[in-house]
Write a protein that holds these residues in place. Structure first.
Motif, PDB file in Angstrom:
ATOM      1  N   TRP A  33       0.819  -1.204   0.000  1.00 28.96           N
ATOM      2  CA  TRP A  33       0.000   0.000   0.000  1.00 28.96           C
ATOM      3  C   TRP A  33       0.855   1.257   0.000  1.00 28.96           C
ATOM      4  O   TRP A  33       0.483   2.275  -0.580  1.00 28.96           O
ATOM      5  CB  TRP A  33      -0.974  -0.008   1.169  1.00 28.96           C
ATOM      6  N   ARG A  34       2.019   1.213   0.650  1.00 29.91           N
ATOM      7  CA  ARG A  34       2.928   2.366   0.595  1.00 29.91           C
ATOM      8  C   ARG A  34       3.410   2.590  -0.837  1.00 29.91           C
ATOM      9  O   ARG A  34       3.483   3.728  -1.309  1.00 29.91           O
ATOM     10  CB  ARG A  34       4.111   2.148   1.529  1.00 29.91           C
ATOM     11  N   ALA A  35       3.764   1.496  -1.508  1.00 30.46           N
ATOM     12  CA  ALA A  35       4.192   1.621  -2.897  1.00 30.46           C
ATOM     13  C   ALA A  35       3.049   2.151  -3.765  1.00 30.46           C
ATOM     14  O   ALA A  35       3.267   2.980  -4.654  1.00 30.46           O
ATOM     15  CB  ALA A  35       4.668   0.260  -3.417  1.00 30.46           C
ATOM     16  N   ASP A  66       2.730   5.845  -3.131  1.00 30.24           N
ATOM     17  CA  ASP A  66       3.819   6.561  -3.807  1.00 30.24           C
ATOM     18  C   ASP A  66       3.549   6.687  -5.301  1.00 30.24           C
ATOM     19  O   ASP A  66       3.763   7.751  -5.898  1.00 30.24           O
ATOM     20  CB  ASP A  66       5.154   5.859  -3.566  1.00 30.24           C
ATOM     21  N   ASP A  67       3.082   5.603  -5.919  1.00 30.89           N
ATOM     22  CA  ASP A  67       2.763   5.650  -7.345  1.00 30.89           C
ATOM     23  C   ASP A  67       1.664   6.665  -7.636  1.00 30.89           C
ATOM     24  O   ASP A  67       1.739   7.426  -8.608  1.00 30.89           O
ATOM     25  CB  ASP A  67       2.322   4.279  -7.849  1.00 30.89           C
ATOM     26  N   LEU A  68       0.648   6.692  -6.788  1.00 30.74           N
ATOM     27  CA  LEU A  68      -0.449   7.639  -6.996  1.00 30.74           C
ATOM     28  C   LEU A  68       0.003   9.074  -6.772  1.00 30.74           C
ATOM     29  O   LEU A  68      -0.443   9.989  -7.482  1.00 30.74           O
ATOM     30  CB  LEU A  68      -1.625   7.295  -6.088  1.00 30.74           C
ATOM     31  N   LYS A  69       0.895   9.296  -5.813  1.00 23.35           N
ATOM     32  CA  LYS A  69       1.428  10.651  -5.598  1.00 23.35           C
ATOM     33  C   LYS A  69       2.237  11.107  -6.805  1.00 23.35           C
ATOM     34  O   LYS A  69       2.139  12.263  -7.226  1.00 23.35           O
ATOM     35  CB  LYS A  69       2.290  10.681  -4.336  1.00 23.35           C
ATOM     36  N   GLU A 106       1.404  14.328  -9.152  1.00 27.38           N
ATOM     37  CA  GLU A 106       2.373  15.381  -9.448  1.00 27.38           C
ATOM     38  C   GLU A 106       2.552  15.552 -10.958  1.00 27.38           C
ATOM     39  O   GLU A 106       2.636  16.676 -11.452  1.00 27.38           O
ATOM     40  CB  GLU A 106       3.710  15.054  -8.782  1.00 27.38           C
ATOM     41  N   SER A 107       2.581  14.435 -11.643  1.00 26.10           N
ATOM     42  CA  SER A 107       2.714  14.485 -13.100  1.00 26.10           C
ATOM     43  C   SER A 107       1.522  15.188 -13.737  1.00 26.10           C
ATOM     44  O   SER A 107       1.678  16.028 -14.635  1.00 26.10           O
ATOM     45  CB  SER A 107       2.854  13.070 -13.647  1.00 26.10           C
ATOM     46  N   LEU A 108       0.324  14.851 -13.284  1.00 24.75           N
ATOM     47  CA  LEU A 108      -0.877  15.482 -13.837  1.00 24.75           C
ATOM     48  C   LEU A 108      -0.948  16.966 -13.495  1.00 24.75           C
ATOM     49  O   LEU A 108      -1.364  17.774 -14.318  1.00 24.75           O
ATOM     50  CB  LEU A 108      -2.124  14.756 -13.328  1.00 24.75           C
ATOM     51  N   GLU A 109      -0.519  17.332 -12.287  1.00 21.52           N
ATOM     52  CA  GLU A 109      -0.501  18.751 -11.919  1.00 21.52           C
ATOM     53  C   GLU A 109       0.495  19.522 -12.780  1.00 21.52           C
ATOM     54  O   GLU A 109       0.217  20.649 -13.210  1.00 21.52           O
ATOM     55  CB  GLU A 109      -0.174  18.906 -10.440  1.00 21.52           C
TER      56      GLU A 109
END
Length: 122
Positions: A29-31, A34-37, A41-44
């Motif tokens: 779930w941490r991974a 991290d992937d979703l964060k 960031e990429s989408l922002e």
């Protein structure tokens, strides 16, 4: 449901047996977080680039693509504006013709007849 999970795991590069043999762990779930964060960031960053706020990180290829997208958008707006103006001009041209051709009005239940010389007769 299991097919969907299997496709998801395949897309993420996770082994198929891990889901069934091991319970979900904190590391997984941490991974995932991290992937979703990173995705957020990429989408922002992409949103900022498209709005023109941060173009310094873009290469020439991305800038050219953004320029093409903006040009296509402007062309679409111009063509729509041109079409709307033509429609409005056509309506304005029809109004005097309609007024000339109008020979009767119904005002408060009375029929008024407009003569060609401008006099009004009831």
């Amino acid at each position: 449901m299991s097919r969907t999970i299997s496709r998801y795991r395949e897309a993420k590069g996770l082994p198929q047996s891990q889901y069934y043999s091991q319970p979900t762990t904190k590391e997984f779930w941490r991974a995932e977080i991290d992937d979703l964060k990173k995705l957020q960031e990429s989408l922002e960053a992409k949103n900022k680039n498209l709005s023109g706020e941060d173009l310094s990180s873009l290469g020439m290829r991305e800038i050219k693509q953004l320029e093409r997208q903006l040009k296509a958008g402007i062309d679409h707006i111009r063509s729509r504006k041109q079409r709307d103006l033509q429609e409005e001009n056509a309506c304005l041209k029809r109004k005097p013709i309609l007024a000339e051709n109008l020979s009767t009005w119904n005002i408060e239940g009375y029929i008024w007849i407009k003569k060609k010389d401008g006099a009004i007769k009831r």
